[in-house]
Motif scaffolding. Structure first.
Motif, PDB file in Angstrom:
ATOM      1  N   THR A  51      -5.541  22.001 -20.154  1.00  0.00           N
ATOM      2  CA  THR A  51      -6.727  21.144 -20.331  1.00  0.00           C
ATOM      3  C   THR A  51      -6.395  19.662 -20.534  1.00  0.00           C
ATOM      4  N   PRO A  52      -5.233  19.284 -21.127  1.00  0.00           N
ATOM      5  CA  PRO A  52      -4.966  17.845 -21.268  1.00  0.00           C
ATOM      6  C   PRO A  52      -4.937  17.101 -19.936  1.00  0.00           C
ATOM      7  N   PHE A  53      -4.822  17.828 -18.835  1.00  0.00           N
ATOM      8  CA  PHE A  53      -4.653  17.183 -17.535  1.00  0.00           C
ATOM      9  C   PHE A  53      -5.907  17.276 -16.666  1.00  0.00           C
ATOM     10  N   ASP A  54      -7.018  17.640 -17.311  1.00  0.00           N
ATOM     11  CA  ASP A  54      -8.260  17.799 -16.556  1.00  0.00           C
ATOM     12  C   ASP A  54      -8.884  16.470 -16.148  1.00  0.00           C
ATOM     13  N   HIS A  55      -8.463  15.380 -16.781  1.00  0.00           N
ATOM     14  CA  HIS A  55      -9.123  14.097 -16.530  1.00  0.00           C
ATOM     15  C   HIS A  55      -8.276  13.138 -15.689  1.00  0.00           C
ATOM     16  N   ILE A  56      -7.198  13.639 -15.132  1.00  0.00           N
ATOM     17  CA  ILE A  56      -6.409  12.789 -14.236  1.00  0.00           C
ATOM     18  C   ILE A  56      -7.265  12.431 -13.021  1.00  0.00           C
ATOM     19  N   PRO A  57      -7.409  11.146 -12.702  1.00  0.00           N
ATOM     20  CA  PRO A  57      -8.275  10.757 -11.576  1.00  0.00           C
ATOM     21  C   PRO A  57      -7.811  11.389 -10.265  1.00  0.00           C
ATOM     22  N   GLU A  58      -8.767  11.772  -9.461  1.00  0.00           N
ATOM     23  CA  GLU A  58      -8.433  12.356  -8.162  1.00  0.00           C
ATOM     24  C   GLU A  58      -8.064  11.280  -7.141  1.00  0.00           C
ATOM     25  N   GLU A  59      -8.479  10.044  -7.404  1.00  0.00           N
ATOM     26  CA  GLU A  59      -8.126   8.922  -6.542  1.00  0.00           C
ATOM     27  C   GLU A  59      -7.284   7.932  -7.342  1.00  0.00           C
ATOM     28  N   GLU A  60      -6.382   7.257  -6.669  1.00  0.00           N
ATOM     29  CA  GLU A  60      -5.533   6.284  -7.354  1.00  0.00           C
ATOM     30  C   GLU A  60      -6.376   5.176  -7.982  1.00  0.00           C
TER      31      GLU A  60
ATOM     32  N   ASN B  26       0.806  -1.217   0.000  1.00  0.00           N
ATOM     33  CA  ASN B  26       0.000   0.000   0.000  1.00  0.00           C
ATOM     34  C   ASN B  26       0.844   1.275   0.000  1.00  0.00           C
ATOM     35  N   GLU B  27       2.157   1.128  -0.054  1.00  0.00           N
ATOM     36  CA  GLU B  27       3.045   2.292  -0.089  1.00  0.00           C
ATOM     37  C   GLU B  27       3.789   2.399  -1.415  1.00  0.00           C
ATOM     38  N   THR B  28       3.221   1.781  -2.457  1.00  0.00           N
ATOM     39  CA  THR B  28       3.803   1.837  -3.794  1.00  0.00           C
ATOM     40  C   THR B  28       3.653   3.241  -4.390  1.00  0.00           C
ATOM     41  N   PHE B  29       4.607   3.641  -5.231  1.00  0.00           N
ATOM     42  CA  PHE B  29       4.521   4.917  -5.939  1.00  0.00           C
ATOM     43  C   PHE B  29       3.655   4.727  -7.189  1.00  0.00           C
ATOM     44  N   LEU B  30       2.464   5.326  -7.197  1.00  0.00           N
ATOM     45  CA  LEU B  30       1.508   5.156  -8.289  1.00  0.00           C
ATOM     46  C   LEU B  30       1.493   6.380  -9.196  1.00  0.00           C
ATOM     47  N   LEU B  31       1.310   6.146 -10.497  1.00  0.00           N
ATOM     48  CA  LEU B  31       1.329   7.227 -11.476  1.00  0.00           C
ATOM     49  C   LEU B  31       0.247   8.266 -11.197  1.00  0.00           C
ATOM     50  N   THR B  32      -1.007   7.826 -11.015  1.00  0.00           N
ATOM     51  CA  THR B  32      -2.091   8.802 -10.813  1.00  0.00           C
ATOM     52  C   THR B  32      -1.932   9.545  -9.495  1.00  0.00           C
ATOM     53  N   ASP B  33      -1.492   8.828  -8.470  1.00  0.00           N
ATOM     54  CA  ASP B  33      -1.304   9.444  -7.160  1.00  0.00           C
ATOM     55  C   ASP B  33      -0.242  10.539  -7.229  1.00  0.00           C
ATOM     56  N   TRP B  34       0.763  10.328  -8.065  1.00  0.00           N
ATOM     57  CA  TRP B  34       1.822  11.324  -8.223  1.00  0.00           C
ATOM     58  C   TRP B  34       1.305  12.547  -8.981  1.00  0.00           C
ATOM     59  N   LEU B  35       0.705  12.303 -10.161  1.00  0.00           N
ATOM     60  CA  LEU B  35       0.347  13.425 -11.028  1.00  0.00           C
ATOM     61  C   LEU B  35      -0.770  14.282 -10.457  1.00  0.00           C
ATOM     62  N   VAL B  36      -1.672  13.684  -9.681  1.00  0.00           N
ATOM     63  CA  VAL B  36      -2.755  14.480  -9.111  1.00  0.00           C
ATOM     64  C   VAL B  36      -2.227  15.433  -8.036  1.00  0.00           C
ATOM     65  N   HIS B  37      -1.007  15.178  -7.576  1.00  0.00           N
ATOM     66  CA  HIS B  37      -0.404  16.044  -6.564  1.00  0.00           C
ATOM     67  C   HIS B  37       0.658  16.975  -7.150  1.00  0.00           C
ATOM     68  N   VAL B  38       0.655  17.117  -8.467  1.00  0.00           N
ATOM     69  CA  VAL B  38       1.534  18.069  -9.143  1.00  0.00           C
ATOM     70  C   VAL B  38       0.658  19.164  -9.753  1.00  0.00           C
ATOM     71  N   PRO B  39       0.965  20.446  -9.536  1.00  0.00           N
ATOM     72  CA  PRO B  39       0.159  21.516 -10.137  1.00  0.00           C
ATOM     73  C   PRO B  39       0.056  21.351 -11.653  1.00  0.00           C
ATOM     74  N   LYS B  40      -1.121  21.638 -12.189  1.00  0.00           N
ATOM     75  CA  LYS B  40      -1.343  21.437 -13.623  1.00  0.00           C
ATOM     76  C   LYS B  40      -0.404  22.282 -14.472  1.00  0.00           C
ATOM     77  N   GLU B  41      -0.073  23.488 -14.009  1.00  0.00           N
ATOM     78  CA  GLU B  41       0.821  24.315 -14.816  1.00  0.00           C
ATOM     79  C   GLU B  41       2.224  23.710 -14.890  1.00  0.00           C
ATOM     80  N   VAL B  42       2.615  22.983 -13.839  1.00  0.00           N
ATOM     81  CA  VAL B  42       3.908  22.299 -13.873  1.00  0.00           C
ATOM     82  C   VAL B  42       3.850  21.131 -14.857  1.00  0.00           C
ATOM     83  N   LEU B  43       2.742  20.396 -14.843  1.00  0.00           N
ATOM     84  CA  LEU B  43       2.577  19.309 -15.810  1.00  0.00           C
ATOM     85  C   LEU B  43       2.592  19.858 -17.233  1.00  0.00           C
ATOM     86  N   ALA B  44       1.919  20.995 -17.437  1.00  0.00           N
ATOM     87  CA  ALA B  44       1.870  21.594 -18.775  1.00  0.00           C
ATOM     88  C   ALA B  44       3.265  21.983 -19.250  1.00  0.00           C
TER      89      ALA B  44
END
Length: 464
Positions: free
Chosen positions: A261-270, A233-251
């Motif tokens: 807008t490409p990052f509007d659909h990243i799930p809020e939960e892993e 339960n302490e694995t590093f997950l892709l969605t868990d990481w990206l949802v905690h990065v500001p969208k402007e940084v991802l952009a």
């Protein structure tokens, strides 16, 4: 009422060993093998130390509506019948704890964990349960996960701080991993693995797992990690990481800034384990780039196609860094032991053992007069710390099949009989009192498995 034929200890002995393998005080002599006697009651079935757990016969009698008794903590003149309540189902799977062999002594940390005792995390795509040092404190160096994916289901893209080694129990999967190196400073490897195959992903390398629909039920597999503290339960997950990065940084990273807008659909939960469409049967249709040709990047290994080596008493096949180059820190032996046979110990590496089928007895010697014996069934885990003396004995009525997973790059083991055979005879005699004639019969070649076939007890030249 018909009862099975059994071997019973001498009536005046408190030894739990069946009479036909008992010894007197002269270690080069054996008692004559007695004829088996007919059990006349349930007490006969439960109040002696069996070669094989007798509760199969008990279960059949219960199915026929016949009253049976509970196994009792009685060994010869030692112990006394139970008076209070008892979890009979557990007792019957742990007879060597209820009435331990006379040779058990002192205190040994618990080294058995049934995966059925692990909390199971259920999702729409499958489930996962783990075992680590929290469940079994003795397991300091290796931890494990038992995972199930429905056909098409994906174990979310992720990475770990530990190395991951895997064995496929059922079904087929498509796995992918990105490793550093190569002309592009990144090598992508994609492979299909089937029942009995392996994969190995180095620590930090991001990867994914998806069950194919070759088996309509999907796949089930074991994951082994080279740290007892690993927690699924302490694995590093892709969605868990990206949802905690500001969208402007991802952009900025993906060069779409200022468009987020490409990052509007990243799930809020892993996502963790989730349903999806099964991959194409043709793996080449899904390769973005060709697979590498350098074997050091072959992170999957077709272990199922390796022919086991046959020995008197069973078979063994091994995969380590000599055959599976990418597997730098974990090695495995897939072992099959015939009824009554035994397998001995590995001297320097932590060992994680998983019972695939059959029934086993393991005695762990922890030095300083400490030894304990446990019984194991399919789905059970045994953990053996480095250097602890032990054996695995088939006490069932069918072949015993299990995995020995070692934290090492090269698989090694030790034969007790070879050790004594090659040591100067006067040293062995000084320790154990063996006769010269007996020592001369010990094989000088390593005995990977010792057959359970009974010796010709009329000859002094036979060995155990």
């Amino acid at each position: 009422m018909d009862y099975p034929r059994i071997y019973k200890p001498d009536s005046d002995s408190d030894d739990t060993t069946p009479a036909f393998i008992s010894r007197d005080r002269r270690p080069d002599r054996y008692y004559d093998k007695p004829e088996p006697v007919s059990a006349t009651s349930d007490d006969d079935l439960f109040n002696f130390h069996p070669l094989r757990p007798p509760f199969q016969a008990r279960d059949q009698k219960r199915a026929n509506g016949i009253q049976t008794t509970t196994p009792q903590p009685v060994r010869g003149k030692y112990g006394a019948p139970l008076l209070g309540p008892e979890n009979v189902a557990l007792v019957e799977q742990n007879l060597d704890l209820l009435r331990p062999p006379k040779t058990d002594s002192g205190s040994v940390m618990n080294f058995k964990w049934p995966f059925s005792f692990s909390h199971n995390r259920l999702t729409e795509g499958g489930w996962a349960r783990h075992q680590n040092e929290k469940q079994m404190p003795i397991a300091k160096d290796l931890a494990a996960v038992n995972m199930r994916l429905k056909a098409g289901a994906i174990r979310e893209m992720h990475w770990h701080v530990t190395n991951e080694w895997a064995y496929v129990l059922k079904g087929s999967l498509r796995v992918s991993v990105l490793a550093p190196g190569g002309e592009n400073e990144g090598v992508m490897y994609v492979a299909d693995v089937n029942e009995g195959d392996l994969w190995y992903f180095p620590a930090g390398d991001p990867h994914s797992l998806q069950a194919k629909d070759t088996n309509p039920e999907g796949a089930e597999f074991l994951l082994i990690f080279d740290s007892g503290a690993f927690d699924e339960n302490e694995t590093f997950l892709l969605t868990d990481w990206l949802v905690h990065v500001p969208k402007e940084v991802l952009a900025k990273n993906f060069q779409t800034y200022p468009d987020t807008t490409p990052f509007d659909h990243i799930p809020e939960e892993e996502l963790y384990i989730f349903p999806s469409t099964p991959p194409s049967e043709d793996i080449n249709k899904e390769l973005v780039v060709p697979n590498p040709t350098d074997p050091k990047y072959f992170f999957a290994y077709p272990f199922s196609k390796v022919e086991p080596i046959k020995y008197p008493g069973g078979t063994v096949k091994v995969a380590d860094s000599r055959s599976f180059e990418a597997s730098k820190n974990i090695a495995v032996a897939e072992v099959e032991v015939e009824v009554g046979g035994i397998r001995y110990w590995h001297p320097t590496q932590p060992e994680w053992t998983f019972i695939l089928s059959g029934k086993a007895r393991i005695t762990l010697f922890a030095s300083q007069h400490n030894a304990a014996t446990y019984d194991f069934f399919a789905g059970d885990v045994a953990y053996i710390p480095p250097t602890f003396g032990h054996y695995v004995e088939n006490i069932g009525d069918e072949p015993l099949k299990f995995l020995e997973v070692l934290k090492t790059d090269v698989f090694q083991d030790i034969s007790l009989r070879q050790w004594l055979a090659l040591t100067p005879h006067n040293v062995v005699k000084a320790h154990l009192g063996f006769s010269e004639q007996f020592i001369d019969t010990l094989p000088r070649e390593k005995q990977v498995i010792v057959s359970g076939e009974q010796a010709d007890w009329s000859s002094d030249e036979e060995t155990m």
